[in-house]
Design a protein around this motif. Structure first.
Motif, PDB file in Angstrom:
ATOM      1  N   ARG A  67      30.483 -28.483  10.854  1.00  0.00           N
ATOM      2  CA  ARG A  67      31.692 -29.052  11.454  1.00  0.00           C
ATOM      3  C   ARG A  67      31.400 -30.408  12.099  1.00  0.00           C
ATOM      4  O   ARG A  67      32.316 -31.154  12.435  1.00  0.00           O
ATOM      5  CB  ARG A  67      32.270 -28.097  12.491  1.00  0.00           C
ATOM      6  CG  ARG A  67      31.429 -27.946  13.752  1.00  0.00           C
ATOM      7  CD  ARG A  67      31.927 -26.836  14.648  1.00  0.00           C
ATOM      8  NE  ARG A  67      31.688 -25.526  14.035  1.00  0.00           N
ATOM      9  CZ  ARG A  67      32.069 -24.378  14.585  1.00  0.00           C
ATOM     10  NH1 ARG A  67      32.732 -24.388  15.730  1.00  0.00           N
ATOM     11  NH2 ARG A  67      31.803 -23.236  14.005  1.00  0.00           N
ATOM     12  N   TYR A  68      30.105 -30.713  12.292  1.00  0.00           N
ATOM     13  CA  TYR A  68      29.724 -31.958  12.945  1.00  0.00           C
ATOM     14  C   TYR A  68      29.294 -33.046  11.961  1.00  0.00           C
ATOM     15  O   TYR A  68      29.336 -34.226  12.300  1.00  0.00           O
ATOM     16  CB  TYR A  68      28.548 -31.706  13.903  1.00  0.00           C
ATOM     17  CG  TYR A  68      28.720 -30.518  14.801  1.00  0.00           C
ATOM     18  CD1 TYR A  68      29.672 -30.530  15.818  1.00  0.00           C
ATOM     19  CD2 TYR A  68      27.954 -29.372  14.633  1.00  0.00           C
ATOM     20  CE1 TYR A  68      29.847 -29.433  16.647  1.00  0.00           C
ATOM     21  CE2 TYR A  68      28.117 -28.268  15.458  1.00  0.00           C
ATOM     22  CZ  TYR A  68      29.067 -28.296  16.453  1.00  0.00           C
ATOM     23  OH  TYR A  68      29.233 -27.207  17.268  1.00  0.00           O
ATOM     24  N   SER A  69      28.838 -32.665  10.773  1.00  0.00           N
ATOM     25  CA  SER A  69      28.165 -33.624   9.898  1.00  0.00           C
ATOM     26  C   SER A  69      28.639 -33.539   8.451  1.00  0.00           C
ATOM     27  O   SER A  69      28.625 -32.455   7.852  1.00  0.00           O
ATOM     28  CB  SER A  69      26.646 -33.387   9.929  1.00  0.00           C
ATOM     29  OG  SER A  69      26.120 -33.561  11.227  1.00  0.00           O
ATOM     30  N   ARG A  70      29.042 -34.676   7.922  1.00  0.00           N
ATOM     31  CA  ARG A  70      29.279 -34.831   6.489  1.00  0.00           C
ATOM     32  C   ARG A  70      28.115 -35.664   5.957  1.00  0.00           C
ATOM     33  O   ARG A  70      27.870 -36.777   6.446  1.00  0.00           O
ATOM     34  CB  ARG A  70      30.619 -35.507   6.216  1.00  0.00           C
ATOM     35  CG  ARG A  70      30.958 -35.628   4.719  1.00  0.00           C
ATOM     36  CD  ARG A  70      32.402 -36.056   4.506  1.00  0.00           C
ATOM     37  NE  ARG A  70      32.698 -36.268   3.091  1.00  0.00           N
ATOM     38  CZ  ARG A  70      33.010 -35.291   2.233  1.00  0.00           C
ATOM     39  NH1 ARG A  70      33.064 -34.031   2.662  1.00  0.00           N
ATOM     40  NH2 ARG A  70      33.255 -35.558   0.956  1.00  0.00           N
ATOM     41  N   VAL A  71      27.389 -35.160   4.973  1.00  0.00           N
ATOM     42  CA  VAL A  71      26.130 -35.761   4.563  1.00  0.00           C
ATOM     43  C   VAL A  71      26.127 -36.127   3.083  1.00  0.00           C
ATOM     44  O   VAL A  71      26.923 -35.619   2.296  1.00  0.00           O
ATOM     45  CB  VAL A  71      24.955 -34.795   4.844  1.00  0.00           C
ATOM     46  CG1 VAL A  71      24.880 -34.450   6.324  1.00  0.00           C
ATOM     47  CG2 VAL A  71      25.075 -33.525   4.002  1.00  0.00           C
ATOM     48  N   ARG A  72      25.177 -37.005   2.733  1.00  0.00           N
ATOM     49  CA  ARG A  72      24.880 -37.275   1.326  1.00  0.00           C
ATOM     50  C   ARG A  72      23.715 -36.378   0.915  1.00  0.00           C
ATOM     51  O   ARG A  72      22.786 -36.158   1.689  1.00  0.00           O
ATOM     52  CB  ARG A  72      24.475 -38.733   1.112  1.00  0.00           C
ATOM     53  CG  ARG A  72      25.566 -39.731   1.354  1.00  0.00           C
ATOM     54  CD  ARG A  72      25.261 -41.076   0.698  1.00  0.00           C
ATOM     55  NE  ARG A  72      23.898 -41.551   0.907  1.00  0.00           N
ATOM     56  CZ  ARG A  72      23.374 -42.620   0.292  1.00  0.00           C
ATOM     57  NH1 ARG A  72      24.106 -43.310  -0.567  1.00  0.00           N
ATOM     58  NH2 ARG A  72      22.138 -43.008   0.534  1.00  0.00           N
ATOM     59  N   ALA A  73      23.760 -35.901  -0.321  1.00  0.00           N
ATOM     60  CA  ALA A  73      22.689 -35.046  -0.830  1.00  0.00           C
ATOM     61  C   ALA A  73      22.398 -35.422  -2.270  1.00  0.00           C
ATOM     62  O   ALA A  73      23.273 -35.944  -2.985  1.00  0.00           O
ATOM     63  CB  ALA A  73      23.087 -33.581  -0.740  1.00  0.00           C
ATOM     64  N   ALA A  74      21.172 -35.162  -2.696  1.00  0.00           N
ATOM     65  CA  ALA A  74      20.776 -35.372  -4.087  1.00  0.00           C
ATOM     66  C   ALA A  74      20.974 -34.067  -4.845  1.00  0.00           C
ATOM     67  O   ALA A  74      20.457 -33.019  -4.436  1.00  0.00           O
ATOM     68  CB  ALA A  74      19.328 -35.816  -4.168  1.00  0.00           C
ATOM     69  N   LEU A  75      21.728 -34.126  -5.927  1.00  0.00           N
ATOM     70  CA  LEU A  75      22.009 -32.954  -6.760  1.00  0.00           C
ATOM     71  C   LEU A  75      21.621 -33.273  -8.200  1.00  0.00           C
ATOM     72  O   LEU A  75      22.128 -34.230  -8.790  1.00  0.00           O
ATOM     73  CB  LEU A  75      23.493 -32.589  -6.670  1.00  0.00           C
ATOM     74  CG  LEU A  75      23.975 -31.455  -7.584  1.00  0.00           C
ATOM     75  CD1 LEU A  75      23.328 -30.126  -7.188  1.00  0.00           C
ATOM     76  CD2 LEU A  75      25.501 -31.342  -7.553  1.00  0.00           C
TER      77      LEU A  75
ATOM     78  N   LEU B 226      24.609 -38.169  -6.673  1.00  0.00           N
ATOM     79  CA  LEU B 226      24.598 -38.300  -5.219  1.00  0.00           C
ATOM     80  C   LEU B 226      25.949 -37.774  -4.753  1.00  0.00           C
ATOM     81  O   LEU B 226      27.000 -38.286  -5.166  1.00  0.00           O
ATOM     82  CB  LEU B 226      24.414 -39.759  -4.819  1.00  0.00           C
ATOM     83  CG  LEU B 226      24.019 -40.043  -3.368  1.00  0.00           C
ATOM     84  CD1 LEU B 226      22.669 -39.424  -3.049  1.00  0.00           C
ATOM     85  CD2 LEU B 226      23.985 -41.553  -3.118  1.00  0.00           C
ATOM     86  N   VAL B 227      25.932 -36.718  -3.947  1.00  0.00           N
ATOM     87  CA  VAL B 227      27.175 -36.070  -3.538  1.00  0.00           C
ATOM     88  C   VAL B 227      27.303 -36.092  -2.021  1.00  0.00           C
ATOM     89  O   VAL B 227      26.305 -36.169  -1.289  1.00  0.00           O
ATOM     90  CB  VAL B 227      27.241 -34.608  -4.048  1.00  0.00           C
ATOM     91  CG1 VAL B 227      27.174 -34.564  -5.566  1.00  0.00           C
ATOM     92  CG2 VAL B 227      26.119 -33.763  -3.442  1.00  0.00           C
ATOM     93  N   ALA B 228      28.531 -36.034  -1.554  1.00  0.00           N
ATOM     94  CA  ALA B 228      28.812 -35.895  -0.124  1.00  0.00           C
ATOM     95  C   ALA B 228      29.531 -34.566   0.089  1.00  0.00           C
ATOM     96  O   ALA B 228      30.362 -34.169  -0.736  1.00  0.00           O
ATOM     97  CB  ALA B 228      29.669 -37.045   0.380  1.00  0.00           C
TER      98      ALA B 228
END
Length: 396
Positions: free
Chosen positions: A119-127, A112-114
């Motif tokens: 420029r508006y959004s820092r998100v979590r993603a599945a890698l 699980l990465v961030a």
């Protein structure tokens, strides 16, 4: 001082001449006709057929005066880019951070990465990445709409990090995907896989179906659009995936289902990081979409696939043709009620014409699955994975 002379003209001479039929503006109404109070029917204006006939797509390949395909691709991409409204973030650092890491016992590692998506959004993603040395071919997975907002990336990657979403995701995949998580299947085959939530879904959720039009209008007021934001984010996600040390940046593909299918051919058209794309169950023409009874006419979900003003220049499949001559697989189900068979056939024919004109017909696969509806089941997945293996030379 001389007085000016005025000539009295007949009343009809003061009015502009009617547009003749067959000139691209549709058939004009009779001269003695007036609109009735009930001019809107089924969310369409009574004159929608004339509006639809007025769309001639002058910037499409073959209609455009630009005859060099490379020059046309640059022109058409720039045209689409202008309609995305949101600014590009091509030079923004991603600043990735691993939040969770676990081995699976199936030959790949879950993370699980961030990262900074825009420029508006820092998100979590599945890698998901193979647990052997790379670099590996990679796939960006794009989730569907489905009016199901509690899960996004979890529709394609099994959410090991959240028990509540795991139950929801298993129910969703059982209904539409033969109970399989496409991302985990691909990772087990040796691909690095990335899945990110679109605004409104999963970690970025909280959206309710009836709120979509309000969200869209507010984004328009703020100088953007849901579809434009999603397109920018998908381009950034592809760039992030290509930037990872475990990934072979020359072999990045994309797979999407339903709304994700729309986004799959779109990001293939807009991103140089995408080498091949699979689009499941989202392709038609404007003429065949804007018909009475179509799901799009309800609004709501339509905003995620609507770039205001773009159809004055390009039809839906024309945008997909910007991806040519990249390998593209586009398919649907014979019983898919969201798209008319005529619309899918016309869109596929448009793709074939352009890929063939570029001597790349062997790089394009279009298909209708008999007896199947709006799904991305095991048969479709296996065909997609095998095709992507060849397109990205997975065994290299």
């Amino acid at each position: 001082m001389k007085r000016r002379a005025f000539t009295t003209l007949p009343a009809a001479a003061l009015l502009p001449a009617a547009t003749p039929p067959g000139t691209g503006a549709g058939t004009p109404p009779p001269a003695d006709a007036v609109e009735s109070p009930g001019v809107v029917h089924g969310n369409l204006p009574a004159f929608y057929e004339r509006l639809r006939a007025d769309l001639t797509y002058p910037d499409a390949w073959g209609h455009s005066p630009i005859r060099d395909f490379g020059a046309w691709r640059r022109h058409a991409r720039a045209l689409v880019e202008r309609h995305l409204v949101h600014p590009a973030d091509d030079r923004l650092p991603f600043r990735p951070r691993v939040l969770d890491e676990r081995k699976t016992g199936r030959g790949y590692v879950r993370r699980l990465v961030a990262f900074d998506l825009t420029r508006y959004s820092r998100v979590r993603a599945a890698l998901l990445t193979p647990d052997r040395p790379g670099p590996h071919p990679a796939v960006l997975l794009l989730h569907d709409h489905g009016a199901r907002f509690d899960i996004g990336k979890e529709k394609l990657v099994e959410p090991w990090y959240d028990e509540a979403r795991l139950a929801s995701a298993r129910e969703w995949t059982a209904r539409l995907m033969s109970g399989r998580f496409a991302g985990d299947e691909l990772a087990a085959r040796g691909y690095a896989v990335l899945a990110v939530d679109t605004l409104g879904w999963g970690d970025r959720g909280g959206l309710v179906y009836d709120q979509q039009q309000a969200l869209a209008s507010n984004l328009y007021e703020l100088g953007g659009s849901p579809a434009g934001l999603a397109a920018r984010e998908d381009v950034r996600a592809a760039a992030f995936l290509a930037s990872l040390p475990q990934v072979d940046r020359r072999r990045v593909g994309v797979i999407g289902f339903s709304m994700g299918g729309f986004r799959a051919w779109q990001v293939a058209a807009l991103s140089d990081h995408v080498a091949a794309a699979v689009s499941a169950c989202w392709l038609t023409t404007v003429a065949d979409m804007m018909v009475v009874g179509n799901n799009t006419l309800r609004g709501q979900s339509a905003f995620w696939m609507l770039h205001p003003g773009l159809t004055r220049h390009l039809d839906i499949p024309d945008v997909a043709t910007i991806a040519a001559p990249k390998p593209l697989m586009a398919f649907g189900g014979e019983l898919d009620t969201l798209f008319t068979p005529a619309g899918v056939a016309a869109a596929h024919a448009r793709l074939r014409a352009v890929w063939s004109a570029q001597h790349a017909g062997d790089r394009l696969v279009t298909r209708i699955y008999p007896g199947k509806g709006h799904v991305f089941d095991a048969d479709m997945q296996e065909d997609s994975f095998a095709w992507l293996d060849r397109a990205l030379d997975r065994t290299r």
